[in-house]
Scaffold this motif. Structure first.
Motif, mmCIF file in Angstrom:
data_model
loop_
_atom_site.group_PDB
_atom_site.id
_atom_site.type_symbol
_atom_site.label_atom_id
_atom_site.label_comp_id
_atom_site.label_asym_id
_atom_site.label_seq_id
_atom_site.Cartn_x
_atom_site.Cartn_y
_atom_site.Cartn_z
ATOM 1 N N ARG A 1 -40.700 22.144 -25.594
ATOM 2 C CA ARG A 1 -41.903 21.969 -24.783
ATOM 3 C C ARG A 1 -41.511 21.705 -23.331
ATOM 4 N NH1 ARG A 1 -44.204 17.159 -25.849
ATOM 5 N NH2 ARG A 1 -42.251 16.434 -26.804
ATOM 6 N N VAL A 2 -42.398 22.136 -22.423
ATOM 7 C CA VAL A 2 -42.213 21.921 -20.988
ATOM 8 C C VAL A 2 -43.554 21.501 -20.392
ATOM 9 C CG1 VAL A 2 -41.665 23.040 -18.786
ATOM 10 C CG2 VAL A 2 -40.321 23.578 -20.822
ATOM 11 N N LEU A 3 -43.518 20.558 -19.441
ATOM 12 C CA LEU A 3 -44.716 20.151 -18.721
ATOM 13 C C LEU A 3 -44.767 20.830 -17.357
ATOM 14 C CD1 LEU A 3 -44.973 16.271 -19.256
ATOM 15 C CD2 LEU A 3 -46.298 18.068 -20.393
ATOM 16 N N ILE A 4 -45.921 21.370 -16.999
ATOM 17 C CA ILE A 4 -46.152 21.861 -15.641
ATOM 18 C C ILE A 4 -46.895 20.769 -14.884
ATOM 19 C CG2 ILE A 4 -47.247 23.600 -14.191
ATOM 20 C CD1 ILE A 4 -47.028 25.566 -16.486
ATOM 21 N N HIS A 5 -46.298 20.232 -13.849
ATOM 22 C CA HIS A 5 -46.930 19.178 -13.053
ATOM 23 C C HIS A 5 -47.742 19.799 -11.928
ATOM 24 C CE1 HIS A 5 -44.986 15.687 -14.905
ATOM 25 N NE2 HIS A 5 -43.894 16.448 -15.007
ATOM 26 N N SER A 6 -48.926 19.259 -11.713
ATOM 27 C CA SER A 6 -49.816 19.753 -10.665
ATOM 28 C C SER A 6 -50.368 18.575 -9.870
ATOM 29 C CB SER A 6 -50.978 20.544 -11.275
ATOM 30 O OG SER A 6 -51.963 20.822 -10.306
ATOM 31 N N PRO A 7 -50.469 18.704 -8.534
ATOM 32 C CA PRO A 7 -51.022 17.613 -7.736
ATOM 33 C C PRO A 7 -52.532 17.450 -7.891
ATOM 34 C CG PRO A 7 -50.548 19.507 -6.351
ATOM 35 C CD PRO A 7 -50.004 19.825 -7.714
ATOM 36 N N VAL A 8 -53.192 18.432 -8.519
ATOM 37 C CA VAL A 8 -54.652 18.398 -8.596
ATOM 38 C C VAL A 8 -55.176 18.267 -10.018
ATOM 39 C CG1 VAL A 8 -54.932 19.691 -6.454
ATOM 40 C CG2 VAL A 8 -54.769 20.918 -8.623
ATOM 41 N N SER A 9 -54.292 18.224 -11.015
ATOM 42 C CA SER A 9 -54.766 18.122 -12.393
ATOM 43 C C SER A 9 -53.710 17.431 -13.242
ATOM 44 C CB SER A 9 -55.073 19.519 -12.961
ATOM 45 O OG SER A 9 -53.898 20.299 -13.012
ATOM 46 N N ILE A 10 -54.078 17.119 -14.494
ATOM 47 C CA ILE A 10 -53.127 16.467 -15.392
ATOM 48 C C ILE A 10 -52.041 17.464 -15.779
ATOM 49 C CG2 ILE A 10 -54.894 14.900 -16.285
ATOM 50 C CD1 ILE A 10 -55.063 16.668 -18.773
ATOM 51 N N PRO A 11 -50.859 16.983 -16.169
ATOM 52 C CA PRO A 11 -49.779 17.905 -16.564
ATOM 53 C C PRO A 11 -50.206 18.805 -17.723
ATOM 54 C CG PRO A 11 -48.909 15.705 -16.219
ATOM 55 C CD PRO A 11 -50.412 15.584 -16.160
ATOM 56 N N LEU A 12 -49.730 20.032 -17.669
ATOM 57 C CA LEU A 12 -50.048 21.033 -18.689
ATOM 58 C C LEU A 12 -48.828 21.233 -19.572
ATOM 59 C CD1 LEU A 12 -51.845 23.351 -19.835
ATOM 60 C CD2 LEU A 12 -50.810 24.828 -18.082
ATOM 61 N N THR A 13 -49.025 21.106 -20.895
ATOM 62 C CA THR A 13 -47.918 21.283 -21.832
ATOM 63 C C THR A 13 -47.808 22.744 -22.237
ATOM 64 O OG1 THR A 13 -48.229 19.050 -22.709
ATOM 65 C CG2 THR A 13 -46.939 20.574 -24.039
ATOM 66 N N VAL A 14 -46.606 23.293 -22.110
ATOM 67 C CA VAL A 14 -46.333 24.678 -22.482
ATOM 68 C C VAL A 14 -45.415 24.656 -23.696
ATOM 69 C CG1 VAL A 14 -45.465 26.913 -21.712
ATOM 70 C CG2 VAL A 14 -46.496 25.333 -20.057
ATOM 71 N N HIS A 15 -45.800 25.351 -24.754
ATOM 72 C CA HIS A 15 -45.056 25.347 -26.012
ATOM 73 C C HIS A 15 -44.217 26.616 -26.153
ATOM 74 C CE1 HIS A 15 -47.229 21.809 -27.561
ATOM 75 N NE2 HIS A 15 -48.293 22.326 -26.950
ATOM 76 N N ALA A 16 -43.309 26.580 -27.110
ATOM 77 C CA ALA A 16 -42.432 27.720 -27.367
ATOM 78 C C ALA A 16 -43.258 28.976 -27.622
ATOM 79 C CB ALA A 16 -41.532 27.432 -28.562
ATOM 80 N N GLY A 17 -42.851 30.075 -27.006
ATOM 81 C CA GLY A 17 -43.546 31.341 -27.149
ATOM 82 C C GLY A 17 -44.596 31.587 -26.088
ATOM 83 N N GLN A 18 -44.870 30.602 -25.230
ATOM 84 C CA GLN A 18 -45.875 30.753 -24.187
ATOM 85 C C GLN A 18 -45.216 31.011 -22.830
ATOM 86 O OE1 GLN A 18 -48.112 27.013 -24.554
ATOM 87 N NE2 GLN A 18 -49.787 28.146 -25.537
ATOM 88 N N SER A 19 -45.947 31.752 -21.976
ATOM 89 C CA SER A 19 -45.519 32.015 -20.601
ATOM 90 C C SER A 19 -46.670 31.729 -19.661
ATOM 91 C CB SER A 19 -45.055 33.472 -20.428
ATOM 92 O OG SER A 19 -43.913 33.747 -21.207
ATOM 93 N N TYR A 20 -46.355 31.130 -18.512
ATOM 94 C CA TYR A 20 -47.364 30.804 -17.500
ATOM 95 C C TYR A 20 -46.912 31.298 -16.133
ATOM 96 C CZ TYR A 20 -50.477 27.826 -20.261
ATOM 97 O OH TYR A 20 -51.400 27.358 -21.177
ATOM 98 N N SER A 21 -47.899 31.652 -15.312
ATOM 99 C CA SER A 21 -47.671 31.977 -13.910
ATOM 100 C C SER A 21 -48.107 30.779 -13.070
ATOM 101 C CB SER A 21 -48.472 33.223 -13.509
ATOM 102 O OG SER A 21 -48.402 33.424 -12.107
ATOM 103 N N ILE A 22 -47.186 30.257 -12.234
ATOM 104 C CA ILE A 22 -47.458 29.085 -11.390
ATOM 105 C C ILE A 22 -47.469 29.553 -9.944
ATOM 106 C CG2 ILE A 22 -46.686 26.758 -10.787
ATOM 107 C CD1 ILE A 22 -44.956 26.856 -13.361
ATOM 108 N N ASN A 23 -48.571 29.290 -9.234
ATOM 109 C CA ASN A 23 -48.672 29.808 -7.865
ATOM 110 C C ASN A 23 -48.880 28.727 -6.803
ATOM 111 O OD1 ASN A 23 -51.326 29.004 -8.086
ATOM 112 N ND2 ASN A 23 -52.194 31.068 -8.028
ATOM 113 N N GLY A 24 -48.671 27.460 -7.155
ATOM 114 C CA GLY A 24 -48.841 26.385 -6.192
ATOM 115 C C GLY A 24 -50.191 25.719 -6.259
ATOM 116 N N GLN A 25 -51.207 26.432 -6.732
ATOM 117 C CA GLN A 25 -52.550 25.886 -6.864
ATOM 118 C C GLN A 25 -52.933 25.645 -8.321
ATOM 119 O OE1 GLN A 25 -54.275 25.015 -4.125
ATOM 120 N NE2 GLN A 25 -52.524 25.743 -2.920
ATOM 121 N N HIS A 26 -52.528 26.527 -9.189
ATOM 122 C CA HIS A 26 -52.860 26.400 -10.612
ATOM 123 C C HIS A 26 -51.854 27.189 -11.426
ATOM 124 C CE1 HIS A 26 -54.609 30.421 -10.165
ATOM 125 N NE2 HIS A 26 -55.207 29.965 -9.077
#
Length: 331
Positions: free
Chosen positions: A216-241
């Protein structure tokens, strides 16, 4: 024989000369960093050739700098001259310090010495190179082609900064610290925290792609609670969301094993991926860019990789030069 006389008789190898130049660049860019100074001193003390190369680089750099300072230039003109002095210094260093009096040494340096960002990074790779590194906390890093990473560990946290390119991280347990310090990975689009397992981060111009292969990995954001990313998932991070991505058409971590693994991937996207691992230009005509391919391709020789494509697709390779390749529809 005193130290000065001993150094005069030494002829450091081209590899040692490159290391001396890289250390000078690091110190110029990190003048206030005690850690960089310590590491440079340790490198100099490790072998007489290291100290010899270092002293001669210092001497050559001082001579070039004094000559260019004497010129009647200012502002942008002086900056351009000083840049030229730095380039001249790198070219002459390989000739004068290593006895490498061969034609084309400037091109040799341009190809083999890493760009500025790679020079100043703690870990880096050149185009086409992939390397692995073990950190003191048990974390293992894999750097993909043309990548640069900095490490900053303190008593409270472990911070890895992706400056350029792509990394695969196997999280270490940090068993030597009680409690274990958080493992943070920063990039220009945000910050993530590795909780366990393995994940890949690829920094591009407008976003960074995070793909978790284990744990598992957490994505930290200054505007929202951390988002948990699980195995097999991919996310695009652009500075805002952060946005959940669909299942990729390419295995995000296969490059660590020297492979590109595709699943119904556009030929245009595939060629863009191959281009990351070789110098020069490789592209395809628009009328074949939408063709699809699936398979496992080895990265160790991109020319052999490209030669496989006409065997499964209606395309041919057009080599203008060794470094300019275009895929066209097979007539």
């Amino acid at each position: 024989m005193n130290q000065a006389s001993l150094l005069d008789h030494l002829q450091p190898s081209p590899a040692v000369v490159r290391q001396a130049i890289e250390w000078m660049m690091r110190l110029n860019n990190n003048a206030a960093s005690p850690r960089v100074h310590r590491r440079c001193e340790q490198w100099r003390a490790a072998h007489p050739d290291h100290e010899c190369a270092w002293q001669r680089v210092l001497s050559l750099n001082a001579d070039l700098h004094s000559r260019f300072q004497a010129l009647p230039a200012s502002g942008a003109a002086f900056d351009a001259l000083e840049t030229s002095a730095q380039r001249l210094g790198r070219r002459q260093a390989l000739k004068l310090l290593s006895g490498l009096l061969v034609a084309g040494s400037g091109a040799y340096l341009a190809k083999d010495l890493a760009p500025w960002q790679q020079w100043t990074a703690d870990f880096s790779t050149r185009i086409g190179q992939r390397s692995g590194f073990a950190l003191t906390d048990g974390t293992r890093l894999r750097l993909n082609t043309d990548s640069a990473v900095d490490q900053n560990f303190s008593a409270r946290q472990r911070l890895i900064t992706l400056n350029k390119g792509e990394i695969l991280i196997n999280c270490g347990s940090d068993a030597g610290s009680i409690p274990p310090r958080p493992l943070l990975v920063g990039c220009k689009h945000g910050m993530v925290e590795g909780l366990a397992g393995c994940f890949v981060m690829r920094q591009e111009e407008k976003h960074t792609r995070l793909s978790v292969t284990e744990g598992r990995v957490l994505i930290h954001s200054p505007v929202s609670i951390p988002l948990t990313v699980h195995a097999g998932q991919s996310y695009s991070i652009n500075g805002q969301h952060a946005d959940l991505l669909p299942e990729p058409d390419m295995d995000p971590g296969a490059w660590a094993d020297g492979l590109i693994v595709t699943r119904n991937m556009r030929l245009g996207d595939f060629i863009a991926e191959v281009a990351r691992y070789r110098r020069g230009y490789v592209g395809c005509e628009q009328d074949v860019a939408q063709l699809r391919l699936s398979g496992v391709f080895r990265l160790e020789d991109t020319d052999k990789l490209l030669a496989l494509l006409p065997q499964s697709l209606p395309v041919r390779l057009n080599y203008r030069t060794r470094w300019w390749v275009t895929l066209q529809r097979n007539a």
